[in-house]
Write a protein that holds these residues in place. Sequence first.
Motif, short mmCIF file in Angstrom:
data_model
loop_
_atom_site.label_atom_id
_atom_site.label_comp_id
_atom_site.label_asym_id
_atom_site.label_seq_id
_atom_site.Cartn_x
_atom_site.Cartn_y
_atom_site.Cartn_z
N TYR A 63 0.72 -1.17 0.01
CA TYR A 63 -0.08 0.04 -0.12
C TYR A 63 0.69 1.38 -0.07
CZ TYR A 63 -3.91 -3.12 1.11
OH TYR A 63 -4.89 -4.08 1.21
N GLY A 64 2.09 1.03 -0.11
CA GLY A 64 2.96 2.28 0.03
C GLY A 64 2.76 3.33 -1.10
N ARG A 65 2.24 3.31 -2.17
CA ARG A 65 2.13 4.10 -3.23
C ARG A 65 0.69 4.81 -3.01
NH1 ARG A 65 5.45 3.59 -8.44
NH2 ARG A 65 7.03 2.33 -7.69
N ALA A 66 -0.32 4.18 -2.27
CA ALA A 66 -1.69 4.67 -2.35
C ALA A 66 -2.04 5.09 -0.94
CB ALA A 66 -2.67 3.43 -2.56
N ALA A 67 -1.32 4.85 -0.01
CA ALA A 67 -1.39 5.35 1.33
C ALA A 67 -0.20 5.77 1.90
CB ALA A 67 -1.89 4.46 2.36
N ASN A 68 0.26 6.82 2.91
CA ASN A 68 1.09 7.23 3.40
C ASN A 68 1.52 6.31 4.75
OD1 ASN A 68 2.22 8.90 1.40
ND2 ASN A 68 0.55 10.33 2.46
N LEU A 69 2.54 5.47 4.79
CA LEU A 69 3.09 5.08 6.20
C LEU A 69 3.68 5.87 6.92
CD1 LEU A 69 2.94 2.43 7.83
CD2 LEU A 69 4.91 1.62 6.40
N ILE A 70 3.32 6.39 8.13
CA ILE A 70 4.16 7.25 8.94
C ILE A 70 4.37 6.68 10.21
CG2 ILE A 70 4.24 9.38 9.92
CD1 ILE A 70 1.98 10.49 7.79
N PRO A 71 5.76 5.95 10.37
CA PRO A 71 6.18 5.52 11.54
C PRO A 71 6.77 6.77 12.52
CG PRO A 71 7.43 4.39 9.65
CD PRO A 71 6.70 5.62 9.42
N VAL A 72 6.36 6.63 13.80
CA VAL A 72 6.68 7.64 14.49
C VAL A 72 7.12 7.22 15.97
CG1 VAL A 72 5.43 9.68 15.94
CG2 VAL A 72 4.28 8.86 13.84
N ASN A 73 8.39 7.61 16.00
CA ASN A 73 9.18 7.39 17.43
C ASN A 73 8.26 8.10 18.48
OD1 ASN A 73 11.03 6.73 19.47
ND2 ASN A 73 12.60 6.85 18.01
N ALA A 74 7.72 6.96 19.31
CA ALA A 74 6.84 7.51 20.43
C ALA A 74 7.85 8.28 21.54
CB ALA A 74 6.49 6.23 21.12
N ASP A 75 9.02 8.02 21.45
CA ASP A 75 9.99 8.87 22.41
C ASP A 75 9.98 10.45 22.06
OD1 ASP A 75 10.70 6.65 23.81
OD2 ASP A 75 12.50 6.28 22.78
N THR A 76 9.35 10.70 20.71
CA THR A 76 9.60 12.11 20.40
C THR A 76 8.04 12.80 20.95
OG1 THR A 76 8.75 11.63 18.21
CG2 THR A 76 10.98 11.58 18.61
N ILE A 77 7.16 12.22 21.28
CA ILE A 77 5.72 12.64 21.79
C ILE A 77 5.96 13.16 23.27
CG2 ILE A 77 3.36 12.21 22.16
CD1 ILE A 77 3.74 10.34 19.57
N LEU A 78 5.85 14.46 23.65
CA LEU A 78 5.93 15.07 24.75
C LEU A 78 4.31 14.60 25.64
CD1 LEU A 78 7.36 18.31 23.91
CD2 LEU A 78 8.45 16.32 24.54
#
Length: 199
Positions: free
Chosen positions: A108-123
């Motif tokens: 699905y990489g071309r049709a949807a955006n996969l956004i991994p988020v490092n949880a350590d960056t969330i305050l």
Amino acid sequence: MTFLQFFFRFFISLLHGWRPTIARLLVLVLGLSCVLMGAAPAWAGLNDDHYDGNIFALYAGNGSLFPPRVTLAESLQRDKPVVLAFFIDDSRDCKLYASVLSQIDAFYGRAANLIPVNADTILPNSTYSPTEPGYYYKGFVPQTVILDQSGQVVFDEIGNIAYEQADDVLREVFDLLPRSESVELKRRPINEFNTELVN
């Protein structure tokens, strides 16, 4: 002359001198002291909670997943579905989860955006808007959140998920046939092109 240079010269002189047994004994003592003092390398792997680098490159074979190509705000402006994947690099569960994200990206990489988020960056205790990943984070990893083209949450699961769970949701988002009714996609063998040219 530094201590290491002195020790190296002393060690070489012992090796060439009249007592090689003493030199071997010194090497053994030095090696053991390095191990006991923590100079030994850290052994990290798939089944532990040690940090060993970018989990997507190491355990999913897809180092291009992180950092993500687009932000959540950019993806929502483009009316593209989003797969938010909250992770941390030193978690056994997240290391196992990385291969599932790589599968999602492959199909699905071309049709949807996969956004991994490092949880350590969330305050913690911060206020986030719906265009920021922190708005959807529940405090546990791994966590998968799928937003449809209009930005509505259609899937929100904490813990490791199977690829099929995300696939079922994305099939609904893209109005695709259910997996049981669709033809399985197969890649062509690499040499198939060569055999066609020869025949």
